[in-house]
Design an enzyme around this catalytic site. Structure first.
Site, PDB file in Angstrom:
ATOM      1  N   TYR A  66       0.879  -1.187   0.155  1.00  0.00           N
ATOM      2  CA  TYR A  66      -0.089  -0.137   0.025  1.00  0.00           C
ATOM      3  C   TYR A  66       0.717   1.353  -0.055  1.00  0.00           C
ATOM      4  O   TYR A  66       0.340   2.318   0.533  1.00  0.00           O
ATOM      5  CB  TYR A  66      -0.939  -0.269   1.275  1.00  0.00           C
ATOM      6  N   LYS A 119       5.557 -14.281   1.549  1.00  0.00           N
ATOM      7  CA  LYS A 119       5.515 -14.906   0.208  1.00  0.00           C
ATOM      8  C   LYS A 119       6.505 -14.868  -0.487  1.00  0.00           C
ATOM      9  O   LYS A 119       6.658 -14.706  -1.768  1.00  0.00           O
ATOM     10  CB  LYS A 119       4.044 -14.141  -0.339  1.00  0.00           C
ATOM     11  N   ASP A 152      -0.543 -18.140   2.120  1.00  0.00           N
ATOM     12  CA  ASP A 152      -1.644 -18.905   1.692  1.00  0.00           C
ATOM     13  C   ASP A 152      -1.855 -20.121   2.750  1.00  0.00           C
ATOM     14  O   ASP A 152      -3.072 -20.565   3.352  1.00  0.00           O
ATOM     15  CB  ASP A 152      -1.567 -19.783   0.404  1.00  0.00           C
ATOM     16  N   ASP A 176      -3.992  -6.876   6.316  1.00  0.00           N
ATOM     17  CA  ASP A 176      -5.211  -6.410   6.025  1.00  0.00           C
ATOM     18  C   ASP A 176      -6.131  -7.807   5.966  1.00  0.00           C
ATOM     19  O   ASP A 176      -7.348  -7.868   6.367  1.00  0.00           O
ATOM     20  CB  ASP A 176      -5.324  -5.623   4.867  1.00  0.00           C
ATOM     21  N   ASP A 180      -9.160  -9.603   8.616  1.00  0.00           N
ATOM     22  CA  ASP A 180     -10.584  -9.563   8.327  1.00  0.00           C
ATOM     23  C   ASP A 180     -11.038 -11.065   8.323  1.00  0.00           C
ATOM     24  O   ASP A 180     -12.079 -11.357   8.921  1.00  0.00           O
ATOM     25  CB  ASP A 180     -10.892  -9.150   6.746  1.00  0.00           C
TER      26      ASP A 180
END
Length: 284
Positions: A66, A119, A152, A176, A180
């Site tokens: 971001y 990742k 993942d 983020d 959630d």
């Protein structure tokens, strides 16, 4: 769901015009998002029925995916010819400070463990730097258990082995998404609180419910106020008022345990009903 504005304002405009502008300009680099399972709230996880679950996601809040680096160009080529470039930014400074924050937080918890989300098998520059910094920082915290998990696989772990989690540290985008998921597993995004911290206190910090705004239900009494009240508790902690923060947390737990629940968690109470119950509990 709109993040910070009204349906006529695109999410990317309200995000970059408000929330991200505040977070970046005030260097609120630590985003803390607890995942707390409340009494009386049904979790979609069967494991939550008989297992104590409680963890916190620590999100790097100033750079990563971001960072806002990139642009859209070549629209003059005509329909289908435009190109967009979105670059993720990872710095040693940014990685190290959020990781040390996570380790320091882990030292305050019963389960002293930090799980790093990566990742690096697919993102061979930014996330390999992330991994390298994590290994270096971890060496300074020999009393804290560590693991490094691909994002993942961590998504699966949130569902299948959440009892293994304590502090999860991740980049801006990965945290983020995972936070959630954690909130949904706890019952609803309406329950989730967050703190956007400038830990050095050079600038103000910001406290907000994770779900953002929901203009589609504005004024209908359907919104769950617990995420906002929980964010206020995080603010009180930041102000050095842990006893007052604990009172708010206890009021939240007493309210949900009494079955005073909004629609998003299977109840029929209105926003006003839950708010009144919280106030009554605080005044009791």
């Amino acid at each position: 769901m709109s993040v910070a504005g009204w349906p006529t304002v695109p999410d990317h405009v309200s995000q970059w015009g408000l929330r991200l502008k505040i977070c970046q300009n005030f260097d609120q680099w630590a985003n803390v998002r607890p995942v707390h399972f409340l009494p009386g709230v049904q979790s979609p996880l069967r494991k939550a029925d008989d297992t104590e679950l409680d963890w916190v996601v620590v999100r790097e809040n100033s750079e990563g995916e971001y960072a806002g680096l990139g642009g859209r160009n070549l629209s003059g080529r005509g329909p289908g010819g435009e190109v967009a470039v979105q670059s993720a930014l990872f710095t040693e400074v940014g990685c190290e400070r959020i990781m040390r924050f996570a380790f320091d937080l882990a030292r305050t918890r019963a389960h002293k463990k930090v799980s790093s989300v990566t990742k690096s098998n697919a993102q061979q520059y930014g996330m390999v730097l992330w991994d390298d910094v994590f290994q270096r920082v971890a060496a300074d915290y020999p009393d804290v258990e560590t693991e490094s998990v691909l994002v993942d696989a961590m998504s699966a772990k949130f569902v299948l082995r959440p009892e293994d989690l304590s502090v999860v540290v991740a980049s801006n985008l990965n945290a983020d998404i995972l936070s959630d998921l954690g909130s949904a597993l706890a019952g609803s995004l309406g329950l989730a609180a967050s703190a956007n911290l400038n830990p050095e206190r050079r600038f103000p910090s910001m406290f907000e419910p994770v779900h953002g705004s929901a203009p589609d239900i504005a004024g209908q009494g359907l919104a769950n106020p617990i995420g906002a009240v929980g964010s206020a508790a995080l603010m009180l902690d930041h102000f050095g008022l842990p006893d007052q923060a604990a009172r708010l947390h206890k009021a939240i737990e007493a309210t949900t345990a009494a079955g005073i629940l909004t629609r998003d968690v299977g109840g029929t109470a209105t926003t006003e009903d839950v708010t009144k119950a919280l106030i009554d509990t605080l005044n009791a």
